[in-house]
Design an enzyme around this catalytic site. Structure first.
Site, short mmCIF file in Angstrom:
data_model
loop_
_atom_site.label_atom_id
_atom_site.label_comp_id
_atom_site.label_asym_id
_atom_site.label_seq_id
_atom_site.Cartn_x
_atom_site.Cartn_y
_atom_site.Cartn_z
N SER A 131 36.28 26.21 -9.52
CA SER A 131 35.39 26.30 -8.26
C SER A 131 36.15 27.03 -7.24
O SER A 131 36.40 28.31 -7.49
CB SER A 131 35.04 24.99 -7.85
OG SER A 131 33.76 25.26 -6.75
N HIS A 173 30.40 29.29 -9.87
CA HIS A 173 29.11 28.57 -9.97
C HIS A 173 28.15 29.55 -9.82
O HIS A 173 26.88 29.51 -9.26
CB HIS A 173 28.84 27.57 -8.43
CG HIS A 173 29.65 26.39 -8.26
ND1 HIS A 173 29.75 25.34 -8.86
CD2 HIS A 173 31.04 26.34 -7.30
CE1 HIS A 173 30.84 24.50 -8.51
NE2 HIS A 173 31.32 25.06 -7.63
N GLU A 200 29.01 27.56 -14.21
CA GLU A 200 29.59 25.98 -14.32
C GLU A 200 29.74 25.67 -15.66
O GLU A 200 29.24 26.33 -16.63
CB GLU A 200 28.49 25.11 -13.89
CG GLU A 200 28.61 25.36 -12.21
CD GLU A 200 27.71 24.27 -11.41
OE1 GLU A 200 26.87 23.58 -12.19
OE2 GLU A 200 27.35 24.48 -10.27
#
Length: 294
Positions: A131, A173, A200
């Site tokens: 992330s 993401h 993800e």
């Protein structure tokens, strides 16, 4: 004369599996040296750093890592601490957690701790990030921006990253948060840079700075706008951008891709039956912590 170190990055799109087959995190521990690894977790981006360290320490220990430390500077001055640098200098694997990538940029980039991470990469330690920890790998990282499919003028902002992966803008993401538009808008305004969006529970493993291999249950999206036509230099703020002629590559598990030439080099069909979580950083960490305590 010793052989040059093999440089490795493991760039994860977020919400990677922590309680099932843990394919991506298992790969990280293996690249770090397995039962001989010395891992440093950097939870600085997270709003719940203690929980992050607890979760990843538990997973890495279960995967056989014998030595796990954490480095979490409280401010930019703290990133000059010799003890923190010493831990990074001794690591075979460094893992940057999710959270707020702007915090990573403000506290680590351009500091002695940031320099230690770069040294670790050059000497052959694997650098992984999920992330926010994925975004910081770029020389220029996405620090904020609107989500959506349509690229729009000035919908995103670039900030200095660690520079481990020059020439590429990383977004994470990617599919789950519909970030196609903001990545396209950035490569439209900087067509010399490749755009890389990572889903993800998916990772781009990059060896030697150019060879990309996809691991995980989603895909890596690469957009090459070097020969595209765009009106980015004329469009008004928030206007939809013209982007035509960009080359788009969608790379699932089993694909190998050369970033220098922007071409597919190999593909072996794989079926990764891994569960994909779409949770946010805090919720994802809390859920994993609860599952690991069972």
């Amino acid at each position: 004369m010793s052989d040059p170190a093999v440089r490795s990055l493991l760039i994860i799109g977020g919400a990677e599996d922590k309680v099932g087959r843990v394919t991506i995190l298992r790969r990280f521990v293996r690249l770090a040296g397995g039962r001989k690894s010395r891992i440093v977790i950097i939870p600085t981006a997270s709003s719940v750093p203690d929980e992050v360290v607890d979760v990843y320490s538990t997973v890495f220990s279960r995967l056989g890592a014998p030595q796990i430390d954490s480095v979490d500077p409280s401010d930019r001055a703290h990133s000059s601490d010799a003890d923190l640098q010493e831990l990074v200098d001794g690591a075979t694997g460094i893992f940057l957690s999710g959270g707020n990538q702007l915090k990573l940029s403000q506290l680590i980039v351009g500091t002695p701790l940031g320099a230690a991470i770069l040294r670790a990469y050059e000497r052959g330690a694997v650098i992984a990030g999920t992330s926010a920890g994925a975004s910081i790998m770029s020389q220029f990282m996405i620090s904020m921006g609107d989500e959506g499919v349509t690229p729009r003028q000035r919908s995103s902002q670039l900030t200095a990253g660690l520079g481990l992966l020059p020439g590429v803008i990383v977004d994470q993401h990617f599919d789950q948060r519909a970030r196609y538009g903001r990545l396209l808008s950035l490569v439209a305004t900087s067509p010399n840079l490749l755009g890389m969006g990572i889903d993800e529970d998916t990772a781009a493993e990059i060896t030697g700075g150019t060879e990309l291999t996809v691991v995980g249950s989603g895909a890596v999206f690469v957009v090459d706008a070097r020969t595209a036509v765009t009106d980015a230099h004329q469009a008004e703020r928030d206007a939809p951008l013209l982007v035509t002629g960009a080359v788009v590559h969608t790379l699932p598990f089993g694909a190998t891709f050369d970033l220098e030439s922007a071409t597919l080099t190999d593909f072996t069909e794989r079926y990764a039956d891994l569960a994909v979580s779409t949770s946010r950083d805090r919720h994802d960490t809390a859920t994993a912590a609860a599952a690991l305590r069972r």
